[in-house]
Scaffold this motif. Structure first.
Motif, PDB file in Angstrom:
ATOM      1  N   ILE A 233      11.776  65.281  23.223  1.00 53.98           N
ATOM      2  CA  ILE A 233      10.374  65.866  23.966  1.00 53.98           C
ATOM      3  C   ILE A 233      10.650  65.743  25.494  1.00 53.98           C
ATOM      4  N   THR A 234      11.307  65.013  26.085  1.00 54.36           N
ATOM      5  CA  THR A 234      11.586  65.026  27.467  1.00 54.36           C
ATOM      6  C   THR A 234      12.391  66.139  27.841  1.00 54.36           C
ATOM      7  N   GLU A 235      13.200  67.056  26.917  1.00 51.15           N
ATOM      8  CA  GLU A 235      13.907  68.039  27.399  1.00 51.15           C
ATOM      9  C   GLU A 235      13.297  69.226  26.960  1.00 51.15           C
ATOM     10  N   SER A 236      12.349  69.262  26.171  1.00 44.64           N
ATOM     11  CA  SER A 236      11.619  70.652  25.606  1.00 44.64           C
ATOM     12  C   SER A 236      10.218  70.810  26.037  1.00 44.64           C
ATOM     13  N   LYS A 237       9.864  72.155  26.156  1.00 46.73           N
ATOM     14  CA  LYS A 237       8.597  72.501  26.679  1.00 46.73           C
ATOM     15  C   LYS A 237       7.628  72.399  25.298  1.00 46.73           C
ATOM     16  N   ASP A 238       8.381  72.384  24.064  1.00 49.76           N
ATOM     17  CA  ASP A 238       7.222  72.351  22.911  1.00 49.76           C
ATOM     18  C   ASP A 238       6.718  71.028  22.774  1.00 49.76           C
ATOM     19  N   ARG A 239       5.658  70.591  22.056  1.00 47.87           N
ATOM     20  CA  ARG A 239       5.084  69.519  21.688  1.00 47.87           C
ATOM     21  C   ARG A 239       4.879  69.534  20.192  1.00 47.87           C
ATOM     22  N   TYR A 240       5.301  68.543  19.546  1.00 44.51           N
ATOM     23  CA  TYR A 240       5.014  68.289  18.080  1.00 44.51           C
ATOM     24  C   TYR A 240       4.145  67.081  17.623  1.00 44.51           C
ATOM     25  N   LEU A 241       3.057  67.183  16.661  1.00 42.27           N
ATOM     26  CA  LEU A 241       2.576  66.102  16.337  1.00 42.27           C
ATOM     27  C   LEU A 241       2.592  65.833  14.790  1.00 42.27           C
ATOM     28  N   LEU A 242       2.772  64.457  14.487  1.00 37.58           N
ATOM     29  CA  LEU A 242       2.670  64.328  13.128  1.00 37.58           C
ATOM     30  C   LEU A 242       1.347  63.905  12.787  1.00 37.58           C
ATOM     31  N   VAL A 243       0.840  64.404  11.532  1.00 35.86           N
ATOM     32  CA  VAL A 243      -0.645  64.135  11.122  1.00 35.86           C
ATOM     33  C   VAL A 243      -0.403  63.745   9.649  1.00 35.86           C
ATOM     34  N   ILE A 244      -1.137  62.350   9.491  1.00 37.85           N
ATOM     35  CA  ILE A 244      -1.207  62.055   8.306  1.00 37.85           C
ATOM     36  C   ILE A 244      -2.506  62.033   7.805  1.00 37.85           C
TER      37      ILE A 244
ATOM     38  N   GLU B 242       8.597  54.150   7.991  1.00 37.84           N
ATOM     39  CA  GLU B 242       7.834  52.996   8.452  1.00 37.84           C
ATOM     40  C   GLU B 242       6.460  53.297   8.450  1.00 37.84           C
ATOM     41  N   LEU B 243       5.978  54.900   9.190  1.00 36.05           N
ATOM     42  CA  LEU B 243       4.605  55.174   9.351  1.00 36.05           C
ATOM     43  C   LEU B 243       3.992  54.991   7.765  1.00 36.05           C
ATOM     44  N   MET B 244       4.709  55.749   6.767  1.00 36.27           N
ATOM     45  CA  MET B 244       4.137  55.894   5.815  1.00 36.27           C
ATOM     46  C   MET B 244       3.818  54.373   5.031  1.00 36.27           C
ATOM     47  N   LYS B 245       4.510  53.776   5.184  1.00 37.44           N
ATOM     48  CA  LYS B 245       4.152  52.309   4.388  1.00 37.44           C
ATOM     49  C   LYS B 245       2.896  51.806   5.055  1.00 37.44           C
ATOM     50  N   GLU B 246       2.467  52.211   6.293  1.00 33.08           N
ATOM     51  CA  GLU B 246       0.857  51.750   6.661  1.00 33.08           C
ATOM     52  C   GLU B 246      -0.138  52.404   5.847  1.00 33.08           C
ATOM     53  N   PHE B 247       0.192  53.835   5.440  1.00 34.58           N
ATOM     54  CA  PHE B 247      -0.792  54.426   4.721  1.00 34.58           C
ATOM     55  C   PHE B 247      -0.973  54.758   3.344  1.00 34.58           C
TER      56      PHE B 247
ATOM     57  N   GLY C 113      -5.273  57.287  -1.632  1.00 37.00           N
ATOM     58  CA  GLY C 113      -4.653  58.389  -2.301  1.00 37.00           C
ATOM     59  C   GLY C 113      -3.423  58.955  -1.276  1.00 37.00           C
ATOM     60  N   ILE C 114      -3.229  58.422  -0.112  1.00 38.67           N
ATOM     61  CA  ILE C 114      -2.218  59.073   0.612  1.00 38.67           C
ATOM     62  C   ILE C 114      -0.833  58.940   0.115  1.00 38.67           C
ATOM     63  N   GLY C 115      -0.249  60.137   0.338  1.00 35.31           N
ATOM     64  CA  GLY C 115       1.305  60.083  -0.055  1.00 35.31           C
ATOM     65  C   GLY C 115       1.850  61.185   0.718  1.00 35.31           C
ATOM     66  N   TYR C 116       3.286  61.499   0.715  1.00 34.41           N
ATOM     67  CA  TYR C 116       4.036  62.272   1.111  1.00 34.41           C
ATOM     68  C   TYR C 116       3.483  63.651   1.519  1.00 34.41           C
ATOM     69  N   LYS C 117       2.782  64.060   0.307  1.00 39.27           N
ATOM     70  CA  LYS C 117       2.013  65.445   0.352  1.00 39.27           C
ATOM     71  C   LYS C 117       1.092  65.490   1.475  1.00 39.27           C
ATOM     72  N   ASP C 118       0.479  64.340   2.106  1.00 38.61           N
ATOM     73  CA  ASP C 118      -0.575  64.462   3.382  1.00 38.61           C
ATOM     74  C   ASP C 118      -0.011  64.313   4.495  1.00 38.61           C
ATOM     75  N   VAL C 119       1.459  64.496   4.662  1.00 43.02           N
ATOM     76  CA  VAL C 119       2.125  64.550   6.040  1.00 43.02           C
ATOM     77  C   VAL C 119       2.112  65.991   6.451  1.00 43.02           C
ATOM     78  N   HIS C 120       1.687  66.184   7.666  1.00 43.28           N
ATOM     79  CA  HIS C 120       1.622  67.665   8.227  1.00 43.28           C
ATOM     80  C   HIS C 120       2.091  67.532   9.746  1.00 43.28           C
ATOM     81  N   PHE C 121       2.744  68.813  10.007  1.00 35.20           N
ATOM     82  CA  PHE C 121       3.269  68.790  11.418  1.00 35.20           C
ATOM     83  C   PHE C 121       2.545  70.017  12.166  1.00 35.20           C
ATOM     84  N   TYR C 122       2.452  69.672  13.155  1.00 34.96           N
ATOM     85  CA  TYR C 122       1.621  70.734  14.408  1.00 34.96           C
ATOM     86  C   TYR C 122       2.416  71.050  15.472  1.00 34.96           C
TER      87      TYR C 122
END
Length: 173
Positions: free
Chosen positions: A80-91, A128-133, A138-147
């Motif tokens: 992130i500190t080297e790239s102009k692009d910014r990505y977000l994980l959405v659960i 580790e994040l998924m363990k929280e949710f 009914g949250i599972g890995y199918k509910d992980v999205h990237f933006y």
């Protein structure tokens, strides 16, 4: 590291320092606000100046300022500190998300930075994040999205300011 990379790094340090307080006011700031603040989505002096964002507003901001990408479209060597692009994980459902996490380093041991409900802010792996949710509504890995954050259509803030000199006859130098 460019200017924006330094700012992202400073915002993360700020959020992490606030989290370490004995009675952190920071608990009042949502994970959505923390992630978007780290990405520089707000023009505010510090994290405590960020307006609170709920899941409905988070979904609207996501739709308005980010573009969905497949996990396979994430760059192989992203930092992130080297790239102009910014990505977000959405659960969760992108219209009413449960959690935002900032992608920091694709090849790192702790690839995401976010605020968890019970443990404060920090770096985590997807597992580790998924363990929280997992199992919650009914949250599972199918509910992980990237933006990917949309680049601003205006002038780049990293350009040097321009000085205009107007002559008496109205011409510009």
């Amino acid at each position: 590291m460019d200017r924006e990379g330094i700012l992202v790094s400073e915002r993360i340090k700020e959020v992490s320092m606030i989290c370490a307080r004995e009675n952190p006011i920071y608990e009042q700031v949502s994970n959505f606000s923390i992630a978007l603040y780290v990405l520089g989505c707000f023009k505010v002096p510090d994290v405590m100046s960020v307006d609170e964002i709920d899941s409905v507003e988070a979904g609207n901001l996501l739709k308005e300022h980010f573009t969905p990408v497949m996990e396979t479209e994430l760059p192989d060597q992203y930092q992130i500190t080297e790239s102009k692009d910014r990505y977000l994980l959405v659960i969760g459902d992108p219209l009413f998300p449960l959690h935002f996490a900032v992608l920091m380093n694709v090849n790192g041991e702790k690839t995401f930075f976010s605020k968890l409900r019970y443990f404060g802010s920090g770096y985590d792996r997807l597992e580790e994040l998924m363990k929280e949710f997992i199992g919650e509504d009914g949250i599972g890995y199918k509910d992980v999205h990237f933006y990917k954050r949309n680049t601003s259509s205006g002038k780049s803030s990293s350009k040097e300011p321009r000085i205009f000199i107007f002559r008496n006859d109205g011409s510009v130098v």
